[in-house]
Design a protein around this motif. Structure first.
Motif, PDB file in Angstrom:
ATOM      1  N   ILE A  87     -36.443   4.787  28.724  1.00 46.44           N
ATOM      2  CA  ILE A  87     -37.147   6.068  28.921  1.00 46.44           C
ATOM      3  C   ILE A  87     -38.192   6.278  27.827  1.00 46.44           C
ATOM      4  O   ILE A  87     -39.317   6.706  28.094  1.00 46.44           O
ATOM      5  N   ILE A 108     -33.890   4.142  34.387  1.00 45.05           N
ATOM      6  CA  ILE A 108     -34.839   5.231  34.063  1.00 45.05           C
ATOM      7  C   ILE A 108     -34.546   6.455  34.925  1.00 45.05           C
ATOM      8  O   ILE A 108     -34.447   7.578  34.415  1.00 45.05           O
ATOM      9  N   ARG A 109     -34.359   6.219  36.213  1.00 47.10           N
ATOM     10  CA  ARG A 109     -34.114   7.368  37.105  1.00 47.10           C
ATOM     11  C   ARG A 109     -32.806   8.071  36.745  1.00 47.10           C
ATOM     12  O   ARG A 109     -32.738   9.299  36.711  1.00 47.10           O
ATOM     13  N   VAL A 147     -33.281  10.073  33.562  1.00 43.85           N
ATOM     14  CA  VAL A 147     -34.013  11.332  33.788  1.00 43.85           C
ATOM     15  C   VAL A 147     -33.083  12.380  34.412  1.00 43.85           C
ATOM     16  O   VAL A 147     -33.157  13.565  34.088  1.00 43.85           O
ATOM     17  N   GLN A 148     -32.178  11.919  35.265  1.00 40.99           N
ATOM     18  CA  GLN A 148     -31.225  12.860  35.876  1.00 40.99           C
ATOM     19  C   GLN A 148     -30.303  13.462  34.826  1.00 40.99           C
ATOM     20  O   GLN A 148     -29.957  14.645  34.894  1.00 40.99           O
ATOM     21  N   LEU A 197     -31.074  13.909  31.667  1.00 44.01           N
ATOM     22  CA  LEU A 197     -31.907  14.888  30.942  1.00 44.01           C
ATOM     23  C   LEU A 197     -32.035  16.177  31.742  1.00 44.01           C
ATOM     24  O   LEU A 197     -31.918  17.288  31.209  1.00 44.01           O
ATOM     25  N   ARG A 198     -32.248  16.004  33.014  1.00 43.85           N
ATOM     26  CA  ARG A 198     -32.453  17.164  33.888  1.00 43.85           C
ATOM     27  C   ARG A 198     -31.220  18.068  33.894  1.00 43.85           C
ATOM     28  O   ARG A 198     -31.326  19.287  33.850  1.00 43.85           O
TER      29      ARG A 198
END
Lengths: 262, 200
Positions: B155, B183-184, B187-188, B190-191
């Motif tokens: 990331i 990466i996906r 990001v999830q 983090l979200r």
């Protein structure tokens, strides 16, 4: 765009888009999709960008040199912006996504109901107006007829009353002696039986009967007969109406239903 | 209750930032000054992370705030918060500069962090906002710590270095598919962990 038509794979690539990992062609496809009005994808991208921007808060805080601030403010003080902005625009939420309080909802519902009621009332009013238009047209026609009668009456010098001889019919004849025109107005004279017809007669002082014409009455027993005085008619002593065979007679042979002295 | 207070604080801070942008749109230079004082550390820290060069980072910071001053009337608050708007602008400029430097064959500058003072005290912010920023920082660090090293690295390379997924795969010596998935998923995470700091 009501429904998002992106595939699951394309949806997943929104994360890559927010990270700037897509090719120019892929970026173009997503931006074109969002530009067409896909609010869910727009919202998704905005949220992902927000999440990623938060990474900046995880970094150790560093401060730029003071000269950056001085340069920025000096530049702002000396350089004039090429296009003076008209006004700061605060984007508005679309009206349909505005939260409504209970009072507003009730008011909106009442307004909708009032509009519906008014629409129904206007439709009924329009129908009624059309009906009245028809009645007005009929009344105008009747008025025109009456005006003709009044006109004839005002010009005439003589009024002849016809009395029923056999039945309770009646009639008036208005004779405009200046123009030798007549207007017979007959009431309550029942329609002639099949094969029969009414015939109007002018009776002279020599007791001759001259035909004024054949006629039928309407279902109400009424008729208006505008006539001219026959040419060979000398002094008229009386008018009469008899029931004759179809095609009429040379002399009155049937029963006299109405007659009146001139 | 705590989360509600934080959200309130964030909204207050956002309101102040928007008011400053509105004033800047009317060419109020004092507003620019206040805006710079409020956000310069956030932008500079980010740009420095991307460029690893203090001088270049300062140039980019100047460019970013000049752009804000010039385009303050174009700010669209429906497209995110002010800090996200600033970071995206800063990222775009910093990565462009980094790529230009790499194309020119220049060696990456190595930042000696010891020469900078890492302070969490922002002079442009009131104590509540400073507290809020600290909370946000802790949440970000906690979310990053939750990820494995490889995921966090992937990331960081994507977001701060602007590398493509293929370049990341090469650098980390991992299959491209694995990098994409990592990466996906990262990001999830983090979200999920930063949900309370993101405007609805």
């Amino acid at each position: 765009m009501k429904f998002c038509n992106l595939s699951k794979q394309q949806k997943e690539s929104l994360t890559d888009y927010a990270l700037g990992l897509l090719t120019a062609q892929e970026v173009k496809a997503i931006e074109s999709h969002i530009a067409k009005g896909c609010t869910s994808c727009q919202q998704e991208v905005t949220e992902l960008q927000e999440v990623l921007a938060n990474l900046a808060y995880g970094l150790p805080k560093q401060q730029p040199a003071d000269k950056v601030r001085r340069q920025l403010l000096a530049r702002a003080a000396t350089e004039v912006r090429p296009n003076r902005p008209l006004k700061f625009v605060v984007p508005k939420r679309p009206w349909y996504s505005m939260p409504l309080h209970l009072g507003s909802r009730v008011a909106a519902a009442l307004i909708v109901l009032m509009l519906l009621a008014e629409t129904v009332y206007l439709i009924q009013f329009n129908r009624r107006a059309l009906l009245l238009d028809g009645q007005i047209a009929q009344l105008k026609e009747q008025i025109n007829k009456k005006q003709d009668i009044i006109s004839t009456m005002s010009k005439s010098r003589r009024l002849i009353i016809l009395d029923g001889k056999v039945i309770k019919a009646s009639g008036q004849a208005f004779w405009d002696t200046n123009h030798n025109s007549w207007l017979f107005y007959i009431q309550k004279l029942p329609p002639a039986p099949k094969g029969k017809v009414y015939q109007l007669w002018f009776i002279t002082d020599k007791n001759e009967a001259i035909s004024g014409g054949l006629f039928q009455t309407d279902v109400n027993g009424s008729v208006q007969l505008p006539l001219k005085t026959p040419r060979d008619c000398a002094t008229i002593r009386e008018t009469a109406i008899s029931l004759e065979p179809e095609g009429g007679s040379e002399k009155p042979r049937g029963a006299i239903y109405l007659s009146g002295p001139v | 209750m705590e989360a509600q207070c934080l959200v309130f604080d964030q909204q207050q801070a956002e309101m102040t930032g928007r008011e400053l942008i509105e004033r800047m749109a009317q060419q109020d230079q004092l507003a620019l000054q206040e805006f710079y004082d409020r956000y310069n550390k956030l932008v500079f820290s980010f740009v420095l992370k991307v460029l690893s060069c203090r001088n270049e980072a300062e140039e980019v910071v100047l460019e970013v705030f000049w752009q804000v001053w010039q385009q303050s009337n174009q700010y669209n608050q429906t497209r995110g918060t002010i800090s996200a708007w600033l970071v995206m602008m800063a990222r775009s400029r910093a990565i462009d500069r980094r790529r230009a430097r790499e194309r020119a064959g220049n060696i990456l500058y190595i930042v000696d962090n010891s020469e900078f003072q890492d302070t969490h005290q922002d002079s442009g912010l009131d104590p509540e906002e400073q507290f809020y920023n600290l909370e946000q920082r802790e949440a970000v660090l906690s979310a990053l710590a939750e990820m494995g090293d490889k995921q966090r690295k992937a990331i960081e390379l994507a977001y701060f270095s602007g590398l493509s997924q293929s370049e990341i795969a090469t650098q980390l010596q991992e299959p491209l598919g694995t990098i994409k998935t990592r990466i996906r998923a990262g990001v999830q995470i983090l979200r999920e962990r930063l949900k309370r700091f993101i405007e609805p």
